[in-house]
Design a protein around this motif. Structure first.
Motif, short mmCIF file in Angstrom:
data_model
loop_
_atom_site.label_atom_id
_atom_site.label_comp_id
_atom_site.label_asym_id
_atom_site.label_seq_id
_atom_site.Cartn_x
_atom_site.Cartn_y
_atom_site.Cartn_z
N GLU A 22 0.98 -0.83 0.15
CA GLU A 22 0.19 0.07 0.11
C GLU A 22 0.75 1.46 0.26
O GLU A 22 0.71 2.43 -0.66
CB GLU A 22 -0.95 -0.17 1.11
CG GLU A 22 -1.94 -1.19 1.05
CD GLU A 22 -2.86 -0.85 2.87
OE1 GLU A 22 -2.72 0.00 2.89
OE2 GLU A 22 -4.04 -2.16 2.18
N ARG A 23 2.18 1.12 1.09
CA ARG A 23 2.76 1.89 1.16
C ARG A 23 3.73 2.28 -0.94
O ARG A 23 3.77 4.12 -0.76
CB ARG A 23 3.99 2.03 2.10
CG ARG A 23 4.18 3.32 3.28
CD ARG A 23 4.90 3.47 3.79
NE ARG A 23 4.47 2.34 5.65
CZ ARG A 23 5.01 1.23 5.20
NH1 ARG A 23 6.29 -0.02 5.17
NH2 ARG A 23 4.87 0.50 6.64
N THR A 26 1.33 3.85 -2.83
CA THR A 26 0.77 5.18 -2.26
C THR A 26 2.08 6.81 -2.42
O THR A 26 1.55 7.70 -3.56
CB THR A 26 0.90 5.57 -0.49
OG1 THR A 26 -0.63 4.91 -0.79
CG2 THR A 26 0.65 6.72 -0.83
#
Length: 194
Positions: A22-23, A26
């Motif tokens: 997810e990081r 992003t």
């Protein structure tokens, strides 16, 4: 009991992997958004003229700061040789910063958009942070971090802070948001006398 611990560890590892993905996604979105400002529209115009102008202007300011340090070092090192080192470094850093701020003031007077000089200095601050982080990573464990931070403080932080302060003051004093013309309501055209 060991199977329960293995299962818990696998769940933690899977959760850690999910958060990492997810990081990563992003940051990829942020990178694409940042670089998109430097692209052109179908008509050949830049998507963010302000971003491109200030990015290029930051390199002009950087060149003038380097020139300021060159002039200060070339002409004032000899006369300041008898001074204490800290006082000599402080004076040289302040003079180079004042030179850069004076150049920014001249550009501020020339430009119609009064945000440009300050935004160019914000780019310089971003470069300075990138240099700091990368040098701390490169010098990690070498014992040279203290010497680098001393050099960085004298010859990057002081002039940059002086330039940022000067351009921020000029920006706050002179910039006015563009006034949008008041558009008449559509119904108003039917009530006007001819």
């Amino acid at each position: 009991m060991a199977n329960g611990n293995d299962f818990d560890r696998q769940i933690r590892d899977a959760e850690k992997e999910r958060r990492s993905e997810e990081r990563k996604k992003t940051w990829e979105k942020r990178e694409k958004k940042f670089w998109r400002t430097f692209l052109f529209t179908e008509e050949g115009r830049p998507k963010s003229g302000f971003g491109i102008y200030t990015f290029c202007l930051s390199f002009v300011f950087l060149a003038f700061y380097v020139l300021g340090f060159h002039l200060v070092t070339e002409y004032l090192t000899g006369p300041m040789a008898g001074w204490p080192v800290k006082l000599s470094n402080l004076c040289q850093a302040m003079l180079a910063g004042a030179f850069g701020a004076a150049v920014a003031w001249i550009f501020h007077l020339i430009f119609k958009d009064k945000r440009l000089a300050f935004a160019g200095h914000l780019w310089l601050a971003a470069y300075a942070v990138l240099v700091l982080v990368s040098m701390l990573v490169i010098l990690r464990g070498s014992g040279a971090i203290g010497a680098f931070l001393t050099f960085y403080g004298w010859f990057v932080v002081i002039p940059l802070c002086l330039g940022l302060l000067a351009t921020y003051i000029m920006y706050r004093r002179d910039w006015r948001p563009p006034v949008q013309p008041v558009k008449e309501p559509e119904w108003r055209k039917y009530t006007k006398r001819r």
